[in-house]
Scaffold this motif. Sequence first.
Motif, short mmCIF file in Angstrom:
data_model
loop_
_atom_site.label_atom_id
_atom_site.label_comp_id
_atom_site.label_asym_id
_atom_site.label_seq_id
_atom_site.Cartn_x
_atom_site.Cartn_y
_atom_site.Cartn_z
N ILE A 245 0.83 -1.20 0.00
CA ILE A 245 0.00 0.00 0.00
C ILE A 245 0.87 1.25 0.00
N VAL A 246 1.89 1.27 0.85
CA VAL A 246 2.77 2.43 0.92
C VAL A 246 3.45 2.67 -0.42
N SER A 247 3.96 1.61 -1.04
CA SER A 247 4.66 1.74 -2.33
C SER A 247 3.72 2.28 -3.41
N ASN A 248 2.48 1.77 -3.44
CA ASN A 248 1.52 2.24 -4.44
C ASN A 248 1.19 3.72 -4.25
N LEU A 249 1.02 4.14 -3.01
CA LEU A 249 0.71 5.55 -2.74
C LEU A 249 1.88 6.45 -3.12
N LEU A 250 3.09 6.00 -2.84
CA LEU A 250 4.26 6.81 -3.16
C LEU A 250 4.43 7.00 -4.66
N GLN A 251 3.96 6.05 -5.45
CA GLN A 251 4.14 6.12 -6.90
C GLN A 251 3.01 6.85 -7.61
N GLN A 252 1.97 7.25 -6.88
CA GLN A 252 0.89 7.99 -7.52
C GLN A 252 1.35 9.41 -7.86
N HIS A 253 0.69 10.01 -8.86
CA HIS A 253 1.09 11.35 -9.31
C HIS A 253 0.55 12.47 -8.41
N GLU A 254 -0.54 12.21 -7.70
CA GLU A 254 -1.13 13.26 -6.86
C GLU A 254 -0.21 13.60 -5.68
N HIS A 255 -0.30 14.86 -5.23
CA HIS A 255 0.50 15.28 -4.07
C HIS A 255 0.02 14.59 -2.80
N VAL A 256 -1.30 14.38 -2.71
CA VAL A 256 -1.86 13.74 -1.52
C VAL A 256 -2.67 12.52 -1.95
N PHE A 298 -3.37 18.38 7.57
CA PHE A 298 -2.30 18.10 8.52
C PHE A 298 -1.02 17.73 7.77
N MET A 299 -1.14 16.79 6.83
CA MET A 299 0.06 16.36 6.09
C MET A 299 0.62 17.51 5.25
N ASN A 300 -0.24 18.25 4.59
CA ASN A 300 0.21 19.35 3.74
C ASN A 300 0.93 20.43 4.56
N ASN A 301 0.30 20.90 5.63
CA ASN A 301 0.85 22.02 6.38
C ASN A 301 2.08 21.65 7.19
N THR A 302 2.09 20.47 7.80
CA THR A 302 3.28 20.08 8.56
C THR A 302 4.45 19.79 7.64
N ALA A 303 4.18 19.18 6.48
CA ALA A 303 5.27 18.92 5.52
C ALA A 303 5.89 20.23 5.04
N ILE A 304 5.05 21.21 4.72
CA ILE A 304 5.57 22.52 4.29
C ILE A 304 6.38 23.17 5.41
N ALA A 305 5.88 23.08 6.64
CA ALA A 305 6.59 23.66 7.77
C ALA A 305 7.96 23.01 7.96
N PHE A 306 8.02 21.69 7.82
CA PHE A 306 9.31 21.00 7.93
C PHE A 306 10.26 21.42 6.81
N GLU A 307 9.73 21.57 5.60
CA GLU A 307 10.58 21.99 4.47
C GLU A 307 11.14 23.40 4.71
N HIS A 308 10.29 24.31 5.21
CA HIS A 308 10.75 25.67 5.48
C HIS A 308 11.78 25.68 6.61
N ALA A 309 11.54 24.88 7.63
CA ALA A 309 12.49 24.82 8.74
C ALA A 309 13.83 24.28 8.26
#
Length: 320
Positions: A245-256, A298-309
């Motif tokens: 499941i994780v591998s399939n989700l990682l290979q999808q084109h969508e951001h989420v 949650f995933m979108n905003n925390t990921a962006i915050a980590f990238e900025h940090a």
Amino acid sequence: MVEDSFVFAEEAEPENIGPVEPFQILIVDDDEEIHVITKMALSDFKLDGRPLAFTSVYSGAQAREILAARDDFAMMLLDVVMEDDHAGLDLVKWTREILKNRMVRIVLRTGQPGQAPEEEVIAKYEIDDYKEKTELTYRKLMTLMYSSLRAFRDLQAIERYKVGLERIIEASAEIFHAKSMHQLSQGILEQLVALLTRSNTAAYYRIDGFTASGDDDQPMHIIAATGEFIAQVGGSVRHVLNRDIVSNLLQQHEHVGFEIADGTYYGVYKTSAKHFYLLYIRGISNLNETDRKLLDMFMNNTAIAFEHAELFFNNTGSTE
């Protein structure tokens, strides 16, 4: 206890949600028969897919010992008269005032109602219900369990929500410090799990170096967690994940992207910096559209915050 023929309607239970923690029930009574009958009557009881686990003690003194050692009891079925006429009432007062345990739901059961009048006891002691043993039929026992355990479940969720809010407030002072970023995501995750689910088992991963082969050596680090995973923040618990499941989700084109399988939520967010964040929550049978959007946010905003940090640390040379 008097049996009756009424069959209490079962709640719809989540399907295939995997291992769940039982509700811990403490029975305090000096009559062995009461323990046996209570356990027999409640042997098949479940709420939210969670069964009951019983602990039996036979005096107020024994109850104090176990309550002082454990704080995981959802409910205490308590006799009034044991080693003395007020042993049960004394235990209530000790539990609430000395032990400061206001989470456990306390139900007094008495075979001698005249020694502890109901109105007086309810007014004076912080209990959740009062029952005469002769009136506690199977139907009334089921009603009692559902109402008491729902109250405990909701109080537990509120407590987790408060803990998460405290973490967010503490982290907000120095938002660009690595420690605070982890604390912030931890606090938000605890709030989400408390608000949207009845689970207390979740992990938020950062995945680096993804390969289409789904290599098991792929770095996957937990940056926030609840429940049994909380002690493993900074490490990995990949063995619990469905790798396909994780591998399939990682290979999808969508951001989420997300998938719910066997009562487990898998959500993946992809950042512009080619990092991946995986949200794993165990014990979810379905999500409405609003809940799903909150998890995506949650995933979108925390990921962006980590990238900025991370960018901030690279530009300043900070290692904190």
